[in-house]
Motif scaffolding. Structure first.
Motif, short mmCIF file in Angstrom:
data_model
loop_
_atom_site.label_atom_id
_atom_site.label_comp_id
_atom_site.label_asym_id
_atom_site.label_seq_id
_atom_site.Cartn_x
_atom_site.Cartn_y
_atom_site.Cartn_z
N ALA A 230 -3.86 68.61 58.13
CA ALA A 230 -5.15 67.95 58.35
C ALA A 230 -6.29 68.94 58.12
O ALA A 230 -6.10 70.15 58.15
N CYS A 231 -7.48 68.37 57.86
CA CYS A 231 -8.67 69.23 57.82
C CYS A 231 -9.83 68.50 58.48
O CYS A 231 -9.85 67.26 58.55
N ILE A 232 -10.77 69.29 58.98
CA ILE A 232 -11.96 68.72 59.63
C ILE A 232 -13.19 69.35 58.97
O ILE A 232 -13.22 70.55 58.73
N VAL A 233 -14.19 68.50 58.68
CA VAL A 233 -15.43 69.01 58.10
C VAL A 233 -16.61 68.35 58.82
O VAL A 233 -16.52 67.20 59.25
N THR A 234 -17.69 69.11 59.00
CA THR A 234 -18.89 68.55 59.64
C THR A 234 -20.08 68.71 58.68
O THR A 234 -20.28 69.77 58.11
N CYS A 235 -20.84 67.64 58.49
CA CYS A 235 -21.95 67.65 57.51
C CYS A 235 -23.23 67.08 58.12
O CYS A 235 -23.19 66.36 59.12
N GLY A 236 -24.35 67.37 57.45
CA GLY A 236 -25.64 66.82 57.89
C GLY A 236 -26.24 67.62 59.04
O GLY A 236 -25.82 68.74 59.33
N GLY A 237 -27.22 67.00 59.72
CA GLY A 237 -27.91 67.70 60.82
C GLY A 237 -27.03 67.83 62.05
O GLY A 237 -25.98 67.19 62.15
N LEU A 238 -27.48 68.64 62.99
CA LEU A 238 -26.71 68.83 64.21
C LEU A 238 -26.85 67.65 65.16
O LEU A 238 -27.72 66.81 65.00
N CYS A 239 -25.99 67.64 66.14
CA CYS A 239 -25.98 66.57 67.11
C CYS A 239 -25.13 67.03 68.29
O CYS A 239 -24.06 67.61 68.07
N ASP B 88 -0.76 71.95 61.93
CA ASP B 88 -1.48 72.47 60.78
C ASP B 88 -2.84 71.77 60.59
O ASP B 88 -2.93 70.71 59.95
N VAL B 89 -3.87 72.34 61.17
CA VAL B 89 -5.21 71.76 61.05
C VAL B 89 -6.18 72.83 60.52
O VAL B 89 -6.31 73.90 61.12
N LEU B 90 -6.83 72.51 59.42
CA LEU B 90 -7.75 73.46 58.81
C LEU B 90 -9.19 73.07 59.12
O LEU B 90 -9.54 71.89 59.07
N GLY B 91 -10.00 74.06 59.39
CA GLY B 91 -11.44 73.81 59.56
C GLY B 91 -12.12 74.17 58.24
O GLY B 91 -11.95 75.27 57.72
N ILE B 92 -12.85 73.20 57.69
CA ILE B 92 -13.62 73.48 56.45
C ILE B 92 -14.98 73.99 56.91
O ILE B 92 -15.68 73.29 57.66
N GLN B 93 -15.35 75.14 56.48
CA GLN B 93 -16.60 75.72 56.99
C GLN B 93 -17.80 75.39 56.10
O GLN B 93 -17.70 75.41 54.88
N GLY B 94 -18.91 75.05 56.76
CA GLY B 94 -20.16 74.87 56.02
C GLY B 94 -20.29 73.55 55.28
O GLY B 94 -20.86 73.50 54.17
N THR C 88 -22.33 73.14 65.57
CA THR C 88 -20.98 72.88 65.08
C THR C 88 -20.27 74.20 64.83
O THR C 88 -20.77 75.05 64.09
N PHE C 89 -19.13 74.31 65.42
CA PHE C 89 -18.27 75.49 65.31
C PHE C 89 -17.94 75.76 63.84
O PHE C 89 -17.70 76.90 63.45
N LEU C 90 -17.92 74.69 63.05
CA LEU C 90 -17.53 74.84 61.64
C LEU C 90 -18.73 75.05 60.72
O LEU C 90 -18.55 75.21 59.51
N GLN C 91 -19.91 74.98 61.25
CA GLN C 91 -21.16 75.02 60.46
C GLN C 91 -21.27 73.78 59.57
O GLN C 91 -20.30 73.05 59.36
N THR C 92 -22.50 73.58 59.08
CA THR C 92 -22.77 72.35 58.34
C THR C 92 -23.65 72.66 57.13
O THR C 92 -24.15 73.77 56.98
N SER C 93 -23.83 71.67 56.27
CA SER C 93 -24.74 71.85 55.12
C SER C 93 -25.11 70.48 54.57
O SER C 93 -24.58 69.45 55.01
N GLY D 208 -19.96 63.13 60.39
CA GLY D 208 -21.32 63.19 59.84
C GLY D 208 -22.03 61.85 59.86
O GLY D 208 -21.45 60.82 60.21
N GLY D 209 -23.30 61.89 59.44
CA GLY D 209 -24.15 60.71 59.49
C GLY D 209 -23.98 59.77 58.31
O GLY D 209 -22.93 59.78 57.64
N ASP D 210 -25.02 58.98 58.03
CA ASP D 210 -24.91 57.97 56.97
C ASP D 210 -24.61 58.61 55.61
O ASP D 210 -23.75 58.12 54.87
N GLY D 211 -25.30 59.74 55.32
CA GLY D 211 -25.03 60.43 54.05
C GLY D 211 -23.58 60.90 53.99
O GLY D 211 -22.89 60.70 52.99
N THR D 212 -23.12 61.49 55.07
CA THR D 212 -21.74 61.99 55.13
C THR D 212 -20.74 60.87 54.94
O THR D 212 -19.72 61.03 54.26
N GLN D 213 -21.02 59.73 55.56
CA GLN D 213 -20.09 58.59 55.44
C GLN D 213 -20.07 58.06 54.00
O GLN D 213 -19.03 57.63 53.51
#
Ligand SMILES: Nc1ncnc2c1ncn2[C@@H]1O[C@H](COP(=O)(O)OP(=O)(O)OP(=O)(O)O)[C@@H](O)[C@H]1O
Ligand SMILES: O=P(O)(O)OC[C@H]1O[C@](O)(CO)[C@@H](O)[C@@H]1O
Ligand SMILES: [Mg+2]
Length: 537
Positions: A154-163, A185-191, A218-223, A247-252
């Protein structure tokens, strides 16, 4: 599972099988000329039901018959907007018993697994004769899973503004995968999205994420910014088969594009979206996580502005809060505070001069109370600021319009008006806490909400669902097709009761003049007549 002809409108049918069986040209909507054909098809599908593919809207003749026999709303108006399932693309995918069956945590739970029949209604307010309407699949653990723990990457990514709460969601996805399904096995995608192709990944263990929920951000950072093809190339190269996108509407929208690309390439990857936005602008879901935390934190700024304004002669307190296109934070922070005299949001155009304008109201408040307190959403009055600054509207890397500072603009205009036109001395106290309300850790209730979202996403992906966004619909968590949450933006309804409650609470002008009301009423009447015409044709 028992199926009767009276509920033929919502069958779980493998769409591909159905298409090959009946060569139907219009996927998703099927007509039967007679009951016998419908019945035959049902028995064919019954044998295929266990694979849990799309729920397909089926307009059967039988449903029409049931209408004719006095049932005003037959099951043909029970609409299910379902999410895709991996078996839609891999019909022979093996399934396994859900490990939760042997989980200690669930040992005494009466009903561990969500029934495949459980649906969440989109509309909860209905009338006796109203159609049953749109439904989404209820979120939660399923009896069968389509991944073994060992095969999951698995992987996790965080995008857009903070929350507030992003870290809680990350933590609970990692812990949920490990503690409920034995996934290591879980990967964090950074930024953010671009991190897929420009940064190294991080191994996320329960130990690594153990206390990240205590921190904001976000521990993983965002962009902002993306390249779908490169993202999916990377997913493929790394052998990732579950993608959790926060993430928000853009991320979705990005998640929908990733899902489409995954589908096109025919790879076994479950794509799960977890909606995040401080603005609460995501459609369909009740509320986005971190929103309550932000509203609570906004109170500190509003209270400070109030104290400052009421402690001086003619004090004008102005607080600018976040809210690009949707003024929910400003509206709820105002309603929750009660000291605010006026709330300005992007959805409600306002004007400054003349009868019913903001200047008149401010002057009246200063006369009566010696101070006035205004809460302003950052997206309000952008057209005025743009006009006065003759500014070029820039965009960020995601294509969002960069907002001009309406807080500074309003502060300056009020100062100029009272000093130069009204010859009054006012004491301006402007507070701009925008980033402070979203950069903090989430409060307990948001943490609980984040946990539910994360666990629902994990259950969904393990059960083989894909291309979904998880979220509460009328307080019940559901799997919603991603496109459904991105096609519109959730904004404050100007004709709804909540905004009226705010107006009643602050007593501020509605900024809606007679002419506007007249035009709106006329427009609504014309729309209603047009609708009647369409329905009767
Ligand atoms: N139409 C789109 N298709 C694919 N990806 C998109 C699309 N719109 C935005 N994205 C990507 O999604 C990510 C986040 O988008 P955006 O900056 O709009 O924030 P958001 O997710 O809407 O969150 P928020 O509005 O709460 O800050 C960015 O990496 C952006 O490039
Ligand atoms: O300055 P940034 O990080 O791009 O974020 C600003 C925007 O993000 C949001 O918090 C969420 O969309 C908006 O309210 C705000 O305009
Ligand atoms: Mg957005």
């Amino acid at each position: 599972m028992e199926l009767s002809l009276s509920n033929t409108s919502s069958l779980r049918i493998p769409q591909n099988d159905f298409l090959s069986l009946h060569n139907c040209s219009r996927p998703g909507s099927f007509h039967f000329s007679n009951k016998k054909l419908a019945s035959k098809s049902i028995s064919l599908w019954r044998s295929l039901i266990w694979r849990q593919p799309h729920l397909v809207r089926l307009e059967a003749q039988t449903a029409i018959e049931s209408n004719a026999s006095g049932d005003k709303h037959g099951d043909d108006d029970f609409i299910v907007e379902d999410v895709p399932h991996l078996t839609d693309f891999f019909p022979d995918l093996p399934s396994y018993t859900n490990p939760l069956k042997k989980s200690q945590a669930y040992a005494i739970v009466k009903k561990t697994f969500v029934s495949p029949e459980d649906m969440v209604a989109k509309e909860i307010i209905v009338q006796k004769d109203s159609p049953r309407g749109i439904h989404f699949r209820r979120a939660g653990p399923r009896e069968k899973v389509f991944f073994t723990p060992e095969e999951v990457r698995a992987c996790i990514v965080t995008c857009g503004g903070l929350c507030p709460g992003i870290n809680t969601v990350i933590r609970e996805i990692v812990c949920g995968l490990k503690n409920m399904y034995g996934v290591d096995d879980v990967l964090g995608i950074q930024g953010g999205y671009s991190g897929f192709y420009s940064k190294n990944t991080l191994n996320l263990t329960t130990k690594v994420v153990n206390d990240i929920h205590k921190r904001g951000g976000t521990f993983l950072q965002t962009s902002r910014g993306h390249d779908t093809k490169k993202i999916v190339d990377n997913i493929q190269d790394r052998g990732i088969n579950q993608v959790y996108i926060i993430g928000g509407d853009g991320t979705q929208k990005g998640a929908a594009a990733i899902y489409k690309e995954v589908e096109k390439r025919g790879i076994k990857v479950a794509v799960a979206g977890i909606p995040k936005t401080i603005d609460n602008d995501i459609a369909v879901i009740d509320k986005s996580f971190g929103f309550d935390t932000a509203v609570e934190e906004a109170q500190r700024a509003i209270n400070a502005a109030h104290v400052e304004a009421e402690s001086v002669q003619n004090g004008v307190g102005i607080v600018k809060l976040m809210g690009r296109y949707s003024g929910f934070i400003a509206m709820l922070a105002t309603l929750g505070n009660r000291d605010v005299d006026c709330c300005l949001i992007p959805e409600s155009p306002f004007y400054l001069e003349g009868p019913g304008g903001l200047y008149e109201y401010v002057e009246q408040q200063l006369k009566e109370n010696k101070h006035v307190l205004i809460v302003l959403a950052e997206g309000a009055g952008q057209e005025y600021v743009a006009q006065s600054m003759q500014a070029f509207q820039e965009k960020d890397a995601s294509g969002n319009r960069l907002l001009l500072d309406v807080g500074l603009w309003l502060t300056q205009n009020i100062k100029d008006y009272f000093t130069n036109v009204r010859k009054m001395t006012i004491n301006m106290k402007y507070i701009d806490p925008t980033y402070m309300i979203r950069a903090i850790p989430s409060i307990a209730s948001d943490n609980i909400y984040c946990t539910l979202l994360a666990q629902s996403a994990v259950h969904g992906a393990m059960a083989g669902f894909t291309g979904f966004t998880v979220g509460p619909v009328n307080s019940r968590h559901a799997y919603i097709p991603i496109n459904r949450v991105t096609e519109t933006t959730n904004t404050v309804n100007m004709t709804g009761r909540m905004w009226a409650r705010l107006l009643a609470s602050t007593n501020q002008p509605s900024f809606v003049n007679h002419q506007t009301v007249r035009e709106r009423v006329d427009k609504e009447t014309i729309d209603a007549i047009n609708n009647m015409k369409i329905n009767s044709t």
